[in-house]
Motif scaffolding. Structure first.
Motif, PDB file in Angstrom:
ATOM      1  N   TYR A 220       0.812  -1.212   0.000  1.00 49.29           N
ATOM      2  CA  TYR A 220       0.000   0.000   0.000  1.00 49.29           C
ATOM      3  C   TYR A 220       0.850   1.268   0.000  1.00 49.29           C
ATOM      4  CZ  TYR A 220      -4.056  -2.952   0.735  1.00 49.29           C
ATOM      5  OH  TYR A 220      -5.039  -3.903   0.569  1.00 49.29           O
ATOM      6  N   ALA A 221       2.116   1.115  -0.275  1.00 46.53           N
ATOM      7  CA  ALA A 221       3.014   2.264  -0.410  1.00 46.53           C
ATOM      8  C   ALA A 221       2.962   3.164   0.829  1.00 46.53           C
ATOM      9  CB  ALA A 221       2.679   3.056  -1.673  1.00 46.53           C
ATOM     10  N   LEU A 222       3.033   2.542   2.004  1.00 43.87           N
ATOM     11  CA  LEU A 222       3.037   3.273   3.272  1.00 43.87           C
ATOM     12  C   LEU A 222       4.268   2.851   4.072  1.00 43.87           C
ATOM     13  CD1 LEU A 222      -0.734   2.979   4.302  1.00 43.87           C
ATOM     14  CD2 LEU A 222       0.432   5.025   3.462  1.00 43.87           C
ATOM     15  N   PRO A 223       5.449   3.295   3.672  1.00 39.74           N
ATOM     16  CA  PRO A 223       6.659   2.879   4.394  1.00 39.74           C
ATOM     17  C   PRO A 223       6.616   3.318   5.856  1.00 39.74           C
ATOM     18  CG  PRO A 223       7.124   4.693   2.897  1.00 39.74           C
ATOM     19  CD  PRO A 223       5.760   4.240   2.589  1.00 39.74           C
ATOM     20  N   ASP A 224       6.852   2.339   6.748  1.00 36.29           N
ATOM     21  CA  ASP A 224       6.861   2.573   8.200  1.00 36.29           C
ATOM     22  C   ASP A 224       5.533   3.131   8.702  1.00 36.29           C
ATOM     23  OD1 ASP A 224       9.522   1.732   8.362  1.00 36.29           O
ATOM     24  OD2 ASP A 224      10.242   3.753   7.868  1.00 36.29           O
ATOM     25  N   GLY A 225       4.443   2.868   8.000  1.00 28.19           N
ATOM     26  CA  GLY A 225       3.147   3.411   8.395  1.00 28.19           C
ATOM     27  C   GLY A 225       2.244   2.364   9.024  1.00 28.19           C
ATOM     28  N   ALA A 226       1.160   2.856   9.608  1.00 31.76           N
ATOM     29  CA  ALA A 226       0.116   1.994  10.181  1.00 31.76           C
ATOM     30  C   ALA A 226      -1.197   2.761  10.080  1.00 31.76           C
ATOM     31  CB  ALA A 226       0.411   1.636  11.631  1.00 31.76           C
ATOM     32  N   THR A 227      -2.199   2.142   9.472  1.00 30.53           N
ATOM     33  CA  THR A 227      -3.477   2.841   9.278  1.00 30.53           C
ATOM     34  C   THR A 227      -4.400   2.746  10.493  1.00 30.53           C
ATOM     35  OG1 THR A 227      -4.492   0.865   8.311  1.00 30.53           O
ATOM     36  CG2 THR A 227      -3.369   2.392   6.802  1.00 30.53           C
ATOM     37  N   SER A 228      -4.131   1.820  11.392  1.00 24.57           N
ATOM     38  CA  SER A 228      -4.987   1.672  12.571  1.00 24.57           C
ATOM     39  C   SER A 228      -4.187   1.066  13.720  1.00 24.57           C
ATOM     40  CB  SER A 228      -6.209   0.795  12.259  1.00 24.57           C
ATOM     41  OG  SER A 228      -5.798  -0.516  11.904  1.00 24.57           O
ATOM     42  N   ILE A 229      -4.675   1.319  14.898  1.00 27.65           N
ATOM     43  CA  ILE A 229      -4.138   0.698  16.116  1.00 27.65           C
ATOM     44  C   ILE A 229      -5.290  -0.022  16.788  1.00 27.65           C
ATOM     45  CG2 ILE A 229      -3.105   1.111  18.377  1.00 27.65           C
ATOM     46  CD1 ILE A 229      -1.729   3.555  17.187  1.00 27.65           C
ATOM     47  N   GLU A 230      -5.129  -1.322  16.982  1.00 28.80           N
ATOM     48  CA  GLU A 230      -6.202  -2.157  17.532  1.00 28.80           C
ATOM     49  C   GLU A 230      -5.899  -2.477  18.999  1.00 28.80           C
ATOM     50  OE1 GLU A 230      -7.281  -4.301  13.275  1.00 28.80           O
ATOM     51  OE2 GLU A 230      -6.029  -5.363  14.754  1.00 28.80           O
ATOM     52  N   LEU A 231      -6.934  -2.386  19.827  1.00 26.58           N
ATOM     53  CA  LEU A 231      -6.762  -2.537  21.272  1.00 26.58           C
ATOM     54  C   LEU A 231      -7.664  -3.637  21.807  1.00 26.58           C
ATOM     55  CD1 LEU A 231      -6.899   1.248  22.296  1.00 26.58           C
ATOM     56  CD2 LEU A 231      -4.868  -0.099  21.707  1.00 26.58           C
ATOM     57  N   LYS A 232      -7.198  -4.239  22.896  1.00 24.28           N
ATOM     58  CA  LYS A 232      -7.999  -5.190  23.656  1.00 24.28           C
ATOM     59  C   LYS A 232      -8.090  -4.684  25.084  1.00 24.28           C
ATOM     60  CE  LYS A 232      -8.299 -10.097  24.960  1.00 24.28           C
ATOM     61  NZ  LYS A 232      -7.654 -11.424  24.853  1.00 24.28           N
ATOM     62  N   VAL A 233      -9.305  -4.702  25.662  1.00 30.45           N
ATOM     63  CA  VAL A 233      -9.505  -4.186  27.011  1.00 30.45           C
ATOM     64  C   VAL A 233      -9.885  -5.328  27.945  1.00 30.45           C
ATOM     65  CG1 VAL A 233     -10.179  -1.908  26.196  1.00 30.45           C
ATOM     66  CG2 VAL A 233     -11.929  -3.647  26.533  1.00 30.45           C
ATOM     67  N   ALA A 234      -9.679  -5.098  29.247  1.00 32.94           N
ATOM     68  CA  ALA A 234      -9.954  -6.135  30.241  1.00 32.94           C
ATOM     69  C   ALA A 234     -11.450  -6.386  30.370  1.00 32.94           C
ATOM     70  CB  ALA A 234      -9.351  -5.735  31.581  1.00 32.94           C
ATOM     71  N   ASP A 235     -12.239  -5.325  30.424  1.00 31.08           N
ATOM     72  CA  ASP A 235     -13.694  -5.427  30.542  1.00 31.08           C
ATOM     73  C   ASP A 235     -14.314  -5.046  29.209  1.00 31.08           C
ATOM     74  OD1 ASP A 235     -16.339  -5.465  31.216  1.00 31.08           O
ATOM     75  OD2 ASP A 235     -16.243  -3.828  32.677  1.00 31.08           O
ATOM     76  N   VAL A 236     -14.893  -6.027  28.524  1.00 34.40           N
ATOM     77  CA  VAL A 236     -15.404  -5.766  27.171  1.00 34.40           C
ATOM     78  C   VAL A 236     -16.521  -4.723  27.185  1.00 34.40           C
ATOM     79  CG1 VAL A 236     -14.737  -8.018  26.284  1.00 34.40           C
ATOM     80  CG2 VAL A 236     -16.978  -7.737  27.346  1.00 34.40           C
ATOM     81  N   PHE A 237     -17.261  -4.632  28.300  1.00 34.69           N
ATOM     82  CA  PHE A 237     -18.362  -3.674  28.354  1.00 34.69           C
ATOM     83  C   PHE A 237     -17.890  -2.273  28.741  1.00 34.69           C
ATOM     84  CE2 PHE A 237     -20.543  -7.750  28.932  1.00 34.69           C
ATOM     85  CZ  PHE A 237     -21.494  -7.643  27.942  1.00 34.69           C
ATOM     86  N   ALA A 238     -16.584  -2.129  28.997  1.00 37.71           N
ATOM     87  CA  ALA A 238     -16.003  -0.802  29.239  1.00 37.71           C
ATOM     88  C   ALA A 238     -15.293  -0.277  27.997  1.00 37.71           C
ATOM     89  CB  ALA A 238     -15.029  -0.852  30.416  1.00 37.71           C
ATOM     90  N   ALA A 239     -15.456  -0.969  26.851  1.00 39.95           N
ATOM     91  CA  ALA A 239     -14.740  -0.587  25.631  1.00 39.95           C
ATOM     92  C   ALA A 239     -15.136   0.807  25.151  1.00 39.95           C
ATOM     93  CB  ALA A 239     -15.006  -1.621  24.529  1.00 39.95           C
ATOM     94  N   GLU A 240     -16.421   1.139  25.239  1.00 42.78           N
ATOM     95  CA  GLU A 240     -16.864   2.452  24.758  1.00 42.78           C
ATOM     96  C   GLU A 240     -16.284   3.572  25.619  1.00 42.78           C
ATOM     97  OE1 GLU A 240     -18.377   5.275  22.415  1.00 42.78           O
ATOM     98  OE2 GLU A 240     -18.333   3.108  21.996  1.00 42.78           O
ATOM     99  N   ALA A 241     -16.165   3.340  26.915  1.00 43.05           N
ATOM    100  CA  ALA A 241     -15.568   4.349  27.795  1.00 43.05           C
ATOM    101  C   ALA A 241     -14.093   4.559  27.462  1.00 43.05           C
ATOM    102  CB  ALA A 241     -15.737   3.935  29.255  1.00 43.05           C
ATOM    103  N   VAL A 242     -13.374   3.473  27.197  1.00 48.93           N
ATOM    104  CA  VAL A 242     -11.960   3.583  26.809  1.00 48.93           C
ATOM    105  C   VAL A 242     -11.838   4.304  25.470  1.00 48.93           C
ATOM    106  CG1 VAL A 242      -9.903   2.266  26.179  1.00 48.93           C
ATOM    107  CG2 VAL A 242     -11.298   1.542  28.126  1.00 48.93           C
ATOM    108  N   ALA A 243     -12.727   3.971  24.532  1.00 45.19           N
ATOM    109  CA  ALA A 243     -12.693   4.629  23.225  1.00 45.19           C
ATOM    110  C   ALA A 243     -12.947   6.123  23.365  1.00 45.19           C
ATOM    111  CB  ALA A 243     -13.734   3.991  22.297  1.00 45.19           C
ATOM    112  N   GLY A 244     -13.908   6.499  24.204  1.00 43.27           N
ATOM    113  CA  GLY A 244     -14.178   7.928  24.405  1.00 43.27           C
ATOM    114  C   GLY A 244     -13.000   8.661  25.006  1.00 43.27           C
ATOM    115  N   GLU A 245     -12.318   8.028  25.950  1.00 43.33           N
ATOM    116  CA  GLU A 245     -11.141   8.662  26.557  1.00 43.33           C
ATOM    117  C   GLU A 245     -10.040   8.868  25.528  1.00 43.33           C
ATOM    118  OE1 GLU A 245      -7.831   7.725  30.067  1.00 43.33           O
ATOM    119  OE2 GLU A 245      -9.666   6.526  29.906  1.00 43.33           O
TER     120      GLU A 245
END
Length: 539
Positions: A355-380
């Motif tokens: 994709y011609a993106l040297p040393d790039g990253a289009t997204s950062i994916e996260l895993k949280v301890a409490d799946v139902f707290a994911a929206e709160a982490v995303a908002g922060e």
């Protein structure tokens, strides 16, 4: 006893009734006498004179004969109240020794005189050997439950069935929810950070002598890398609740094999970090998860449509016009047809080239301890980084709506089950209060406090709730496991998984105990407010 008209004629009488309390109006105690062998001269309405001889001992005790257990055996005994506890006392029997007297030979029918063993006048004496101790309230409460065996068994069965329904439904619904969430999150991260969408820019600006009629069209989106993504990822990892983070390049393309050509989603990942987010190794159908040399693993549906297997090669063409040939090292199935049909996972470095993106990253994916707290982490993170932060809860809003509806229906069913159990316990205890009103009146007359009577019926409710929770929890767990094993999928996994944990059983026990106590409050209050005289006379 003698009649005034015949003072020389003496006859015997038995005491048939002694009032448990003093009449406040007359200031006397009502005593009723029965003459078992009435003389011929004794007529109705005749005035009689009574002489009583009373023997007094400081530590004597008169008890009903029925209170003495095993009276015909060599080891009779009785219960005595000492403080707040009911204590078993052994009794030694001896013959009565009383001097004949012209005066009354009255005696309290069905009563026993207990006094020290060295007394001359005695019918029984209590020894000081104590073998069983039980609080008074507990003894009476358990005795009442034991006397009404049929009622106790029925309400215990009702409580057990109610608790088993709660345990079964909770285990089933919780298991289904966990299974749905696991399947959903088995193919996507909990939180995804991406650059914001490019906004449309005006081609011509309005001026004082020129008006512009605007027609806003969405700007075409191109694949862009997150600026300073290693720093952003390090900052995200320090966020409370985040347990893993992984950089990725996600782009569209085509997978070509001979005449077959399928649209795919190319995911360039850091292998170690990516496996902490989505563990594809557990879902491999063949081969191994190895993308370190720029090879790839693909979904099972895509492999079937392309007609390839482990070790074969396919050509990847991206939207940037760059293509490359990759070898297939593994085939996976995540249980999501859209994912299994489109995903091609390769290394982050190979995706940067495609994709011609040297040393790039289009997204950062996260895993949280409490799946139902994911929206709160995303908002922060959204507020702190300025990036677009989407949680799985936002992406799968319809799934959450369905889970919420399931939880609401479970709560509604539990409410009506609890209500039915509470009404059952309360009705049985109210009937018990009515049936035992005379006994309750006697207890109150001999000095039992209202608090003790109140605790007697509260203990009954608690015992019914506690025993029902134990039996119901075991029955609910058994039904859950039997139902789980009825239907299984092609892979042998149950289609209706259940989730049984300690928290569920503790909740069921606390709920049943609380319902038992609350249901017993009204009957207990009614019992404690009974008037002793009225209860004995009319009970």
């Amino acid at each position: 006893m003698s009649a005034d008209a015949y003072p020389q004629q003496v006859f015997d009488a038995d005491v048939s009734y002694i009032a448990p309390s003093i009449d406040p109006q007359r200031g006397s105690v009502e005593v009723r006498l029965a003459v078992p062998r009435a003389p011929a001269f004794l007529l109705p309405d005749m005035t009689v004179s009574i002489d009583l001889s009373v023997a007094r001992r400081e530590n004597a005790l008169i008890v009903p004969s029925d209170a003495v257990r095993d009276a015909a055996t060599p080891a009779p005994w009785l219960f005595a109240v000492e403080g707040d506890r009911l204590v078993r006392k052994d009794v030694n029997w001896a013959s009565a020794e009383r001097a004949p007297s012209r005066s009354s030979r009255t005696s309290a029918r069905g009563a026993s005189l207990c006094c020290p063993t060295d007394g001359s006048m005695r019918r029984a004496s209590a020894c000081a050997r104590s073998s069983i101790e039980m609080p008074f309230e507990w003894f009476v409460a358990l005795r009442y439950l034991r006397d009404a065996k049929g009622q106790t068994a029925l309400i215990l069965a009702a409580v057990s069935v109610g608790v088993s329904v709660i345990v079964f439904l909770s285990a089933l619904i919780n298991g289904l929810q966990v299974s749905l969430i696991d399947k959903t999150l088995g193919s996507q991260p909990h939180v995804t950070l991406q650059v914001q969408r490019e906004a449309a820019r005006p081609l011509v600006d309005p001026s004082n002598d020129r008006a512009v009629a605007r027609s806003v069209q969405p700007a075409p989106q191109r694949l862009r890398s997150i600026d300073h993504w290693p720093l952003v990822m390090a900052d995200a990892e320090r966020t409370a609740g985040v347990v893993a983070a992984s950089p990725a390049i996600v782009g569209a393309g085509f997978a070509v094999r001979a005449e077959a050509k399928n649209a795919v989603v190319v995911r360039g990942v850091d292998p170690e970090r990516f496996l902490a987010i989505i563990d594809v190794r557990k879902r491999l159908l063949g081969g191994r998860f190895d993308v370190t040399e720029g090879d790839a693993v693909i979904g099972a549906v895509l492999a079937n449509e392309l007609g390839v297997g482990v070790g074969d090669k396919i050509r990847i063409t991206t939207t940037e016009g760059i293509d490359d040939v990759v070898a297939i090292t593994g085939i996976f199935s995540l249980g999501n047809e859209a994912v299994d049909k489109t995903w091609v996972i390769t290394s982050l470095r190979r995706a940067q080239t495609l994709y011609a993106l040297p040393d790039g990253a289009t997204s950062i994916e996260l895993k949280v301890a409490d799946v139902f707290a994911a929206e709160a982490v995303a908002g922060e993170l959204r507020g702190r980084t300025g990036l677009k932060a989407d949680s799985w809860m936002k992406i799968n809003a319809e799934l959450l709506t369905g889970l919420s509806a399931q939880s609401s229906s479970k709560s509604m069913i539990q409410f009506f089950v609890v209500l039915a159990v509470a009404l059952g316990i309360a009705s049985v205890l109210i009937v018990s209060v009515v049936q035992k009103s005379r006994e309750i009146g006697i207890l109150r007359a001999v000095g039992t406090s209202r608090g003790r009577v109140l605790r007697i019926f509260l203990i009954q409710g608690a015992v019914l709730g506690l025993l029902g929770s134990f039996v119901g929890s075991a029955l609910g767990a058994l039904l859950s496991k039997l139902f789980e094993g009825l239907v299984r999928g092609p892979d042998g996994a149950p289609k209706f998984p259940v989730q049984l944990d300690l928290e569920l059983f503790v909740l069921a026990t606390v709920l049943a105990l609380g319902v038992g106590l609350l249901a017993a409050v009204l009957p207990a209050h009614r019992a404690s407010r009974l008037d002793p005289a009225s209860a004995i006379r009319h009970g």
